[in-house]
Design a protein around this motif. Structure first.
Motif, PDB file in Angstrom:
ATOM      1  N   ARG A 177      56.942  66.834 132.112  1.00 14.13           N
ATOM      2  CA  ARG A 177      56.231  66.550 133.363  1.00 14.13           C
ATOM      3  C   ARG A 177      55.232  65.406 133.173  1.00 14.13           C
ATOM      4  O   ARG A 177      55.073  64.557 134.052  1.00 14.13           O
ATOM      5  CB  ARG A 177      55.520  67.823 133.840  1.00 14.13           C
ATOM      6  CG  ARG A 177      54.905  67.697 135.229  1.00 14.13           C
ATOM      7  CD  ARG A 177      54.575  69.059 135.821  1.00 14.13           C
ATOM      8  NE  ARG A 177      53.699  69.846 134.953  1.00 14.13           N
ATOM      9  CZ  ARG A 177      54.077  70.947 134.301  1.00 14.13           C
ATOM     10  NH1 ARG A 177      55.327  71.399 134.405  1.00 14.13           N
ATOM     11  NH2 ARG A 177      53.221  71.608 133.547  1.00 14.13           N
ATOM     12  N   ASN A 181      55.671  62.098 135.410  1.00 12.24           N
ATOM     13  CA  ASN A 181      54.581  61.683 136.301  1.00 12.24           C
ATOM     14  C   ASN A 181      54.076  60.286 135.955  1.00 12.24           C
ATOM     15  O   ASN A 181      53.753  59.492 136.848  1.00 12.24           O
ATOM     16  CB  ASN A 181      53.426  62.686 136.228  1.00 12.24           C
ATOM     17  CG  ASN A 181      53.766  64.015 136.876  1.00 12.24           C
ATOM     18  OD1 ASN A 181      54.711  64.105 137.647  1.00 12.24           O
ATOM     19  ND2 ASN A 181      53.008  65.051 136.559  1.00 12.24           N
ATOM     20  N   SER A 182      54.032  59.984 134.670  1.00 14.33           N
ATOM     21  CA  SER A 182      53.558  58.664 134.237  1.00 14.33           C
ATOM     22  C   SER A 182      54.551  57.572 134.620  1.00 14.33           C
ATOM     23  O   SER A 182      54.160  56.465 135.001  1.00 14.33           O
ATOM     24  CB  SER A 182      53.317  58.669 132.721  1.00 14.33           C
ATOM     25  OG  SER A 182      52.330  59.622 132.376  1.00 14.33           O
ATOM     26  N   GLN A 184      56.571  57.698 137.227  1.00 10.35           N
ATOM     27  CA  GLN A 184      56.448  57.553 138.680  1.00 10.35           C
ATOM     28  C   GLN A 184      55.169  56.810 139.063  1.00 10.35           C
ATOM     29  O   GLN A 184      55.154  56.049 140.037  1.00 10.35           O
ATOM     30  CB  GLN A 184      56.498  58.933 139.328  1.00 10.35           C
ATOM     31  CG  GLN A 184      57.887  59.568 139.244  1.00 10.35           C
ATOM     32  CD  GLN A 184      57.907  61.043 139.599  1.00 10.35           C
ATOM     33  OE1 GLN A 184      56.875  61.695 139.634  1.00 10.35           O
ATOM     34  NE2 GLN A 184      59.096  61.584 139.853  1.00 10.35           N
ATOM     35  N   ASP A 185      54.106  56.996 138.294  1.00  7.55           N
ATOM     36  CA  ASP A 185      52.850  56.289 138.559  1.00  7.55           C
ATOM     37  C   ASP A 185      52.993  54.784 138.356  1.00  7.55           C
ATOM     38  O   ASP A 185      52.323  53.985 139.023  1.00  7.55           O
ATOM     39  CB  ASP A 185      51.735  56.817 137.649  1.00  7.55           C
ATOM     40  CG  ASP A 185      51.289  58.224 138.018  1.00  7.55           C
ATOM     41  OD1 ASP A 185      51.561  58.656 139.148  1.00  7.55           O
ATOM     42  OD2 ASP A 185      50.674  58.894 137.160  1.00  7.55           O
ATOM     43  N   GLU A 186      53.871  54.388 137.432  1.00 13.89           N
ATOM     44  CA  GLU A 186      54.038  52.966 137.094  1.00 13.89           C
ATOM     45  C   GLU A 186      55.278  52.343 137.726  1.00 13.89           C
ATOM     46  O   GLU A 186      55.525  51.147 137.568  1.00 13.89           O
ATOM     47  CB  GLU A 186      54.123  52.804 135.564  1.00 13.89           C
ATOM     48  CG  GLU A 186      52.854  53.157 134.804  1.00 13.89           C
ATOM     49  CD  GLU A 186      51.742  52.147 135.025  1.00 13.89           C
ATOM     50  OE1 GLU A 186      52.048  51.004 135.434  1.00 13.89           O
ATOM     51  OE2 GLU A 186      50.573  52.488 134.800  1.00 13.89           O
ATOM     52  N   ALA A 193      60.159  51.724 135.669  1.00 11.12           N
ATOM     53  CA  ALA A 193      58.834  51.409 135.129  1.00 11.12           C
ATOM     54  C   ALA A 193      58.993  50.818 133.732  1.00 11.12           C
ATOM     55  O   ALA A 193      59.865  51.245 132.962  1.00 11.12           O
ATOM     56  CB  ALA A 193      57.964  52.663 135.064  1.00 11.12           C
ATOM     57  N   ASP A 197      54.077  50.076 129.670  1.00 11.06           N
ATOM     58  CA  ASP A 197      53.028  50.538 130.591  1.00 11.06           C
ATOM     59  C   ASP A 197      52.998  52.056 130.669  1.00 11.06           C
ATOM     60  O   ASP A 197      51.930  52.665 130.753  1.00 11.06           O
ATOM     61  CB  ASP A 197      53.261  49.958 131.990  1.00 11.06           C
ATOM     62  CG  ASP A 197      53.085  48.450 132.037  1.00 11.06           C
ATOM     63  OD1 ASP A 197      52.381  47.919 131.155  1.00 11.06           O
ATOM     64  OD2 ASP A 197      53.642  47.819 132.953  1.00 11.06           O
ATOM     65  N   VAL A 198      54.170  52.666 130.629  1.00 14.40           N
ATOM     66  CA  VAL A 198      54.259  54.131 130.677  1.00 14.40           C
ATOM     67  C   VAL A 198      53.592  54.738 129.442  1.00 14.40           C
ATOM     68  O   VAL A 198      52.806  55.688 129.544  1.00 14.40           O
ATOM     69  CB  VAL A 198      55.734  54.594 130.759  1.00 14.40           C
ATOM     70  CG1 VAL A 198      55.835  56.117 130.617  1.00 14.40           C
ATOM     71  CG2 VAL A 198      56.352  54.143 132.069  1.00 14.40           C
ATOM     72  N   LEU A 201      49.811  54.530 129.692  1.00 19.71           N
ATOM     73  CA  LEU A 201      49.277  55.490 130.661  1.00 19.71           C
ATOM     74  C   LEU A 201      49.295  56.911 130.096  1.00 19.71           C
ATOM     75  O   LEU A 201      48.327  57.665 130.267  1.00 19.71           O
ATOM     76  CB  LEU A 201      50.088  55.432 131.960  1.00 19.71           C
ATOM     77  CG  LEU A 201      49.606  56.345 133.097  1.00 19.71           C
ATOM     78  CD1 LEU A 201      48.154  56.048 133.463  1.00 19.71           C
ATOM     79  CD2 LEU A 201      50.501  56.193 134.325  1.00 19.71           C
ATOM     80  N   LYS A 205      46.121  59.534 129.526  1.00 20.86           N
ATOM     81  CA  LYS A 205      46.100  60.892 130.075  1.00 20.86           C
ATOM     82  C   LYS A 205      45.956  61.948 128.982  1.00 20.86           C
ATOM     83  O   LYS A 205      45.302  62.970 129.175  1.00 20.86           O
ATOM     84  CB  LYS A 205      47.399  61.161 130.853  1.00 20.86           C
ATOM     85  CG  LYS A 205      47.537  60.369 132.144  1.00 20.86           C
ATOM     86  CD  LYS A 205      48.873  60.698 132.826  1.00 20.86           C
ATOM     87  CE  LYS A 205      49.020  59.982 134.157  1.00 20.86           C
ATOM     88  NZ  LYS A 205      50.323  60.310 134.809  1.00 20.86           N
ATOM     89  N   ARG A 248      63.337  55.320 134.177  1.00 24.10           N
ATOM     90  CA  ARG A 248      63.061  55.968 135.441  1.00 24.10           C
ATOM     91  C   ARG A 248      63.556  57.415 135.402  1.00 24.10           C
ATOM     92  O   ARG A 248      64.383  57.784 134.569  1.00 24.10           O
ATOM     93  CB  ARG A 248      63.701  55.228 136.613  1.00 24.10           C
ATOM     94  CG  ARG A 248      65.191  55.343 136.748  1.00 24.10           C
ATOM     95  CD  ARG A 248      65.680  54.636 138.014  1.00 24.10           C
ATOM     96  NE  ARG A 248      67.137  54.634 138.112  1.00 24.10           N
ATOM     97  CZ  ARG A 248      67.797  54.024 139.103  1.00 24.10           C
ATOM     98  NH1 ARG A 248      67.130  53.370 140.043  1.00 24.10           N
ATOM     99  NH2 ARG A 248      69.113  54.049 139.128  1.00 24.10           N
TER     100      ARG A 248
END
Length: 251
Positions: A177, A181-182, A184-186, A193, A197-198, A201, A205, A248
């Protein structure tokens, strides 16, 4: 990672195993140049004897700190005072605090408030407050070589040099998860993504997230092992040899 950054490495000799020192110092060089290396403890105590032979070979300066009062950790106090002195000297760009002791939680927080990058290194038993107070936290257990020379020469050993599976953490639903979520955030409009960057992030977190905790040297093979994500390798544009990895969540 920035190899030009100057780092102050402060080690709690009372609270970290000496067996990991070589691998630990090699790990630290990935994040910067350790220009200050100090270890704190009462060197009259027999439990620190194993450290003594390692200090010269790793250019670590021992700081003597006597336990003036029973029940009080003088090593912690000395390390905290030195950290603040170094902070105000403006000689470094970041700190590496090596301990499994939650007493350094406030120190890590204070250093980050001052704009310092803080890397924590400790055992898996390290309390959560100290872990989340750091920008990144690395477990010493994942730094130890997976096999010895004797292991390699013994043909009865497994051909795979990785540790036993029970030494790794399990990839739980919570971990999946976090990754999803990371991503989807990027992600862009198509859900893709950039993996770099993932990874950054995820680290913000959860500072102790490391693919090596799960038996993978890099994030890419970790994500490939989870049948919930797609991976796409694209040419960088600068060089055909260089690939950019995008990821993704599967629909």
């Amino acid at each position: 990672m920035n190899s030009d950054k100057k780092l102050a490495v402060l080690i709690d000799g009372d609270n970290i195993p000496s067996a990991y020192v070589k691998e630990m110092m090699e790990e630290i060089t990935k994040y910067g140049n350790p220009t200050i290396k100090r270890i704190y403890g009462d060197w009259t105590k027999p439990h620190l004897k194993k450290w003594k032979n390692l200090l010269l070979t790793n250019a670590i300066t021992p700081i003597q700190q006597y336990a003036y009062t029973t029940g009080k950790n003088a090593t912690d106090s000395a390390m905290i005072i030195d950290a603040m002195d170094i902070l105000y000297s403006a000689k470094v760009d970041g700190f590496c605090l090596v301990s499994s002791d939650s007493d350094f939680t406030r120190l890590a927080t204070r250093l980050r408030e001052a704009g310092m990058n803080v890397i924590g290194i400790g055992e898996r038993k390290t309390p959560e407050p100290f872990i989340v107070a750091c920008d990144r936290f690395i477990y010493v257990e994942i730094l130890k070589p997976k096999t010895t020379e004797n292991d390699k020469s013994n043909k009865s050993e497994s051909i795979n040099d990785s540790p036993a599976k029970d030494e790794f953490e399990k990839i739980t639903k919570k971990v999946i998860r976090l990754i999803a979520n990371s991503i989807q955030d990027e992600a862009d409009d198509d859900g893709w993504a950039f993996l770099g960057d993932v990874g950054s992030l995820i680290q913000k977190k959860q500072p102790n997230f490391d693919s090596r905790n799960y038996g993978f040297q890099k994030l890419t093979p970790l994500i490939k092992s989870i049948n919930k994500f797609e991976i796409d390798q694209r040419e960088s544009g600068r060089s055909k040899r260089s690939k950019l990895i995008y990821v993704r969540v599967k629909g």
